[in-house]
Design a protein around this motif. Structure first.
Motif, mmCIF file in Angstrom:
data_model
loop_
_atom_site.group_PDB
_atom_site.id
_atom_site.type_symbol
_atom_site.label_atom_id
_atom_site.label_comp_id
_atom_site.label_asym_id
_atom_site.label_seq_id
_atom_site.Cartn_x
_atom_site.Cartn_y
_atom_site.Cartn_z
ATOM 1 N N VAL A 1 0.836 -1.208 0.000
ATOM 2 C CA VAL A 1 0.000 0.000 0.000
ATOM 3 C C VAL A 1 0.869 1.257 0.000
ATOM 4 O O VAL A 1 0.614 2.197 -0.755
ATOM 5 N N TYR B 1 1.100 3.929 -3.086
ATOM 6 C CA TYR B 1 0.778 5.338 -2.801
ATOM 7 C C TYR B 1 1.931 6.250 -3.194
ATOM 8 O O TYR B 1 1.702 7.320 -3.779
ATOM 9 N N ARG C 1 2.531 6.813 -7.210
ATOM 10 C CA ARG C 1 1.523 7.496 -8.034
ATOM 11 C C ARG C 1 1.967 8.843 -8.351
ATOM 12 O O ARG C 1 2.460 9.645 -8.488
#
Length: 74
Positions: free
Chosen positions: A67, A71, A74
């Protein structure tokens, strides 16, 4: 390739550039996120096998790293 094209070689066959760009963007995204997942998997496996974290600790670490990596990329 079996067709006979006439004209200069530099121009080449006509292409759908919009579809080409979508395919390229999808490939780059797959390579980027695939690398993040594989790196997280390797780190989590090392933590699970070589420390006292065990399977559940490695699984939690894998989810957290995946995760966080997605994140940040991006």
């Amino acid at each position: 390739m079996s067709e006979h094209h006439t004209g200069p070689v530099e121009t080449g066959a006509s292409m759908n550039y919009a579809e080409h760009e979508k395919t390229y963007d999808l490939f780059i995204a797959g390579a980027k996120y695939g690398t993040v997942v594989l790196a997280a998997l390797m780190i989590a496996m090392a933590a699970g096998f070589f420390t006292a974290a065990g399977f559940l600790g490695g699984l939690v670490l894998f989810v957290v790293l995946t995760v966080a990596g997605i994140y940040m990329s991006r």
